[in-house]
Scaffold this active site. Structure first.
Site, PDB file in Angstrom:
ATOM      1  N   LYS A 106       0.822  -1.211   0.000  1.00 12.32           N
ATOM      2  CA  LYS A 106       0.000   0.000   0.000  1.00 12.32           C
ATOM      3  C   LYS A 106       0.862   1.271   0.000  1.00 12.32           C
ATOM      4  O   LYS A 106       0.648   2.203  -0.774  1.00 12.32           O
ATOM      5  CB  LYS A 106      -0.927   0.006   1.217  1.00 12.32           C
ATOM      6  CG  LYS A 106      -1.673   1.309   1.420  1.00 12.32           C
ATOM      7  CD  LYS A 106      -2.635   1.625   0.280  1.00 12.32           C
ATOM      8  CE  LYS A 106      -3.186   3.035   0.422  1.00 12.32           C
ATOM      9  NZ  LYS A 106      -4.049   3.439  -0.675  1.00 12.32           N
ATOM     10  N   CYS A 158      -3.159  10.953   0.512  1.00 14.25           N
ATOM     11  CA  CYS A 158      -2.399   9.704   0.324  1.00 14.25           C
ATOM     12  C   CYS A 158      -0.964   9.958  -0.099  1.00 14.25           C
ATOM     13  O   CYS A 158      -0.023   9.582   0.580  1.00 14.25           O
ATOM     14  CB  CYS A 158      -3.030   8.873  -0.795  1.00 14.25           C
ATOM     15  SG  CYS A 158      -4.700   8.420  -0.554  1.00 14.25           S
TER      16      CYS A 158
HETATM   17  N1  SAJ Z   1      -0.658  14.876  -9.552  1.00 16.27           N
HETATM   18  C1  SAJ Z   1       0.314  15.439 -10.372  1.00 16.27           C
HETATM   19  N2  SAJ Z   1       0.675  14.768 -11.502  1.00 16.27           N
HETATM   20  C2  SAJ Z   1       0.110  13.566 -11.843  1.00 16.27           C
HETATM   21  C3  SAJ Z   1      -0.867  13.012 -10.987  1.00 16.27           C
HETATM   22  C4  SAJ Z   1      -1.236  13.681  -9.844  1.00 16.27           C
HETATM   23  O1  SAJ Z   1       0.842  16.517 -10.099  1.00 16.27           O
HETATM   24  O2  SAJ Z   1       0.463  13.021 -12.888  1.00 16.27           O
HETATM   25  C5  SAJ Z   1      -1.033  15.572  -8.321  1.00 16.27           C
HETATM   26  C6  SAJ Z   1      -2.495  15.948  -8.254  1.00 16.27           C
HETATM   27  O3  SAJ Z   1      -2.716  17.226  -8.768  1.00 16.27           O
HETATM   28  C7  SAJ Z   1      -2.766  15.906  -6.746  1.00 16.27           C
HETATM   29  C8  SAJ Z   1      -1.822  14.827  -6.239  1.00 16.27           C
HETATM   30  O4  SAJ Z   1      -0.821  14.670  -7.251  1.00 16.27           O
HETATM   31  O5  SAJ Z   1      -2.438  17.128  -6.142  1.00 16.27           O
HETATM   32  C9  SAJ Z   1      -2.480  13.484  -5.968  1.00 16.27           C
HETATM   33  O6  SAJ Z   1      -3.222  13.173  -7.103  1.00 16.27           O
HETATM   34  P1  SAJ Z   1      -3.739  11.630  -7.356  1.00 16.27           P
HETATM   35  O7  SAJ Z   1      -4.279  11.589  -8.742  1.00 16.27           O
HETATM   36  O8  SAJ Z   1      -2.687  10.684  -6.973  1.00 16.27           O
HETATM   37  O9  SAJ Z   1      -5.009  11.496  -6.424  1.00 16.27           O
HETATM   38  P2  SAJ Z   1      -5.136  10.924  -4.959  1.00 16.27           P
HETATM   39  O10 SAJ Z   1      -4.295  11.649  -4.002  1.00 16.27           O
HETATM   40  O11 SAJ Z   1      -6.593  10.830  -4.688  1.00 16.27           O
HETATM   41  O12 SAJ Z   1      -4.508   9.462  -5.061  1.00 16.27           O
HETATM   42  C10 SAJ Z   1      -5.355   8.376  -5.087  1.00 16.27           C
HETATM   43  C11 SAJ Z   1      -4.549   7.226  -4.588  1.00 16.27           C
HETATM   44  N3  SAJ Z   1      -5.455   6.118  -4.354  1.00 16.27           N
HETATM   45  C12 SAJ Z   1      -5.326   5.432  -3.218  1.00 16.27           C
HETATM   46  O13 SAJ Z   1      -4.530   5.695  -2.352  1.00 16.27           O
HETATM   47  C13 SAJ Z   1      -6.267   4.306  -3.086  1.00 16.27           C
HETATM   48  C14 SAJ Z   1      -3.528   6.806  -5.617  1.00 16.27           C
HETATM   49  O14 SAJ Z   1      -2.969   5.534  -5.214  1.00 16.27           O
HETATM   50  C15 SAJ Z   1      -4.132   6.631  -6.973  1.00 16.27           C
HETATM   51  O15 SAJ Z   1      -3.102   6.302  -7.909  1.00 16.27           O
HETATM   52  C16 SAJ Z   1      -4.788   7.929  -7.385  1.00 16.27           C
HETATM   53  O16 SAJ Z   1      -5.825   8.200  -6.427  1.00 16.27           O
HETATM   54  C17 SAJ Z   1      -5.444   7.805  -8.756  1.00 16.27           C
HETATM   55  O17 SAJ Z   1      -4.968   6.972  -9.553  1.00 16.27           O
HETATM   56  O18 SAJ Z   1      -6.390   8.556  -9.013  1.00 16.27           O
END
Ligand code: SAJ
Length: 453
Positions: free
Chosen positions: A232, A286
């Site tokens: 995780k 996360c």
């Molecule tokens: N972000 C970037 N560049 C990217 C992707 C994200 O700058 O390419 C930024 C986003 O703007 C945000 C942060 O990172 O500020 C997190 O974004 P995220 O898409 O990872 O969203 P989260 O935080 O909701 O992450 C969740 C996580 N899911 C779980 O923990 C079950 C992550 O493991 C998933 O990969 C992600 O969602 C997802 O795939 O949407």
């Protein structure tokens, strides 16, 4: 352990498994937040009698009225909660002594890290200390919260054994099944994403799988607790490192007067490449936290960690990189940050979300205010920042886009430019990277694109 004791435990576990398969087992979920509540609803809807234990009385009251306390758009959750509460499958309470009748207890409490990136297990310890005295003989306890590798062995098991007087694998059973949910998709994630099912023993993992089969329509992968803890935290550390690479590549492209948005498209045509999206920062509940939980798991093991901490540093620093673009753009108009009025678009950590946990915009706002700039924040999803963008832009010296909310993609640029004192637009998410603002009309600076001097 004597053979008779082993047989007794296996029999107890087998009986528990049967009661789970027949849905006679009584469940409990400790912590009715954005993970615990959907989990409680889904097991209730699957036919189990579920007791939710939550310390916030107001939240308990709302849930017992069938009203979801979770803000933001969570498709289906409010309706499902009303349904299971109305048919008496889910009840919430603040009282832990109600747990004495519970055969399976899921723990879904927060596990943040502090400013020194050390896990703060107050909520977890409190839940365990409150549960232990009421732990039913042969009950199964499953921690779903994200925890540092080793936490089941070093924190969870000792507290439960010491405070209950029971022994793991004899008087109670223990497992770790980390949640994989994302805001806005809680219910769909819970049933569609595979789960790592870490049991203290293989038989415990098997029993856990018989439980999750009732709500998960994806792989249920049995393993041990420490593997589940590593998986995780590693899956999110991996994503953080991927994003950090994209951000470092953006800074390289800026310096070389290139365009990272085009570069990443071309790199990703190469098999097996997947350069993520550069951006104004990495927020949420996360990704900023889990890499530190993984690192904490090897705190005393003399493992030379470099990549994980430096990726966190790069991502945490991106709001300042955006501030640098702003500073340079103001300087071309002989304006300093000091005394300037800046409109910042987006405070949530993710586009089209109201979740502002670990918001990168907060880092930017703090920095700008330290430089004595006047900052106005807009966000269509966060009540205190709602408003009309064009009105808020009146007399501002620049606009900084920090979150790619859909509303910003269709902004009336002509009206926006007219409202501004200086035509400066800083694009922290590459929203207009492929359709840059007219150079004749704007001083447009985009993260990862050259000509930003
Ligand atoms: N972000 C970037 N560049 C990217 C992707 C994200 O700058 O390419 C930024 C986003 O703007 C945000 C942060 O990172 O500020 C997190 O974004 P995220 O898409 O990872 O969203 P989260 O935080 O909701 O992450 C969740 C996580 N899911 C779980 O923990 C079950 C992550 O493991 C998933 O990969 C992600 O969602 C997802 O795939 O949407």
């Amino acid at each position: 352990m004597e053979a008779s004791v082993i047989n007794e435990n296996l029999l107890a576990l087998s009986n528990l498994k049967q009661s789970i398969e027949s849905k006679k087992a009584k469940l409990a979920v400790i912590g009715l937040g954005y993970v615990g509540l959907p989990v409680a609803c889904m097991f209730s809807d699957a036919g189990f009698d579920v007791l939710g234990v939550e310390i916030i009385q107001e939240r308990v009251n709302k849930i017992n009225q069938g009203i979801s306390p979770i803000e933001g758009k969570e498709p289906g959750l409010a309706e499902l909660l009303a349904k299971v509460v109305n048919n008496n499958k889910l009840k919430a309470t603040t009282q832990y002594d109600a747990l004495t009748t519970r055969d399976v207890i899921l723990i879904d409490v927060e596990t943040p890290v502090d400013e020194n990136n050390i896990p703060r297990y107050e909520a977890l310890r409190s839940a365990l200390n409150s549960l232990a005295p009421h732990l039913k003989q042969h009950a199964l306890v499953i921690v779903e919260s994200t925890i540092a590798p080793g936490t089941m062995r070093e924190v969870v098991q000792p507290i439960l054994e010491e405070k209950s007087g029971k022994r793991v694998n004899i008087d109670f059973f223990l497992g770790n099944c980390p949640e994989r949910v994302m805001p806005g998709k809680l219910l769909s994630n819970l049933c569609s994403l595979s789960r790592v099912v870490g049991g203290n023993t293989p038989q415990t993992a098997e029993t856990m799988i018989s439980l999750y089969q009732h709500i998960v329509q994806a792989d249920l992968d049995p393993t041990d607790c420490v593997t589940a803890e590593i998986v995780k935290t590693a899956e999110n550390a991996y994503r953080d490192v991927q994003i950090a690479f994209a951000n470092e590549l953006a800074l390289i492209c800026q310096a070389l007067d290139s365009d990272v948005w085009r570069v990443r498209e071309l790199v990703n045509k190469s098999p097996g490449r997947n350069v993520h999206l550069p951006g104004a920062g990495v927020g949420g509940h996360c990704i900023p936290k889990d890499p530190w939980l993984l690192a904490y798991g090897v705190k005393d093991k003399h493992v030379p960690l470099h990549l994980i901490p430096v990726a966190r540093h790069i991502n945490d620093h991106m709001p300042i990189e955006v501030a640098k673009l702003l500073k340079h753009a103001l300087a071309t108009c002989k304006k300093n940050l000091q005394g300037s009025r800046i409109l910042v678009l987006g405070y949530a950590y993710l586009e089209n979300s109201d979740d502002d946990r670990n918001s990168p915009t907060k880092t930017l706002v703090d920095y700008l205010q330290k430089e004595n700039a006047e900052v106005i924040v807009h966000d269509p999803f966060i009540s205190q920042y709602k408003g009309h963008v064009i009105h808020l832009a009146e007399n501002a010296h620049a606009v900084v886009l920090m979150v790619a909310h859909s509303e910003y993609l269709t902004i009336d640029l002509e009206r926006l430019r007219t409202a501004l004192r200086l035509p400066i637009f800083i694009d922290g998410r590459g929203v207009f990277a492929h359709h840059p603002l007219d150079e004749e009309e704007w001083i447009y600076r985009c993260l990862g694109k050259g000509n930003n001097e």
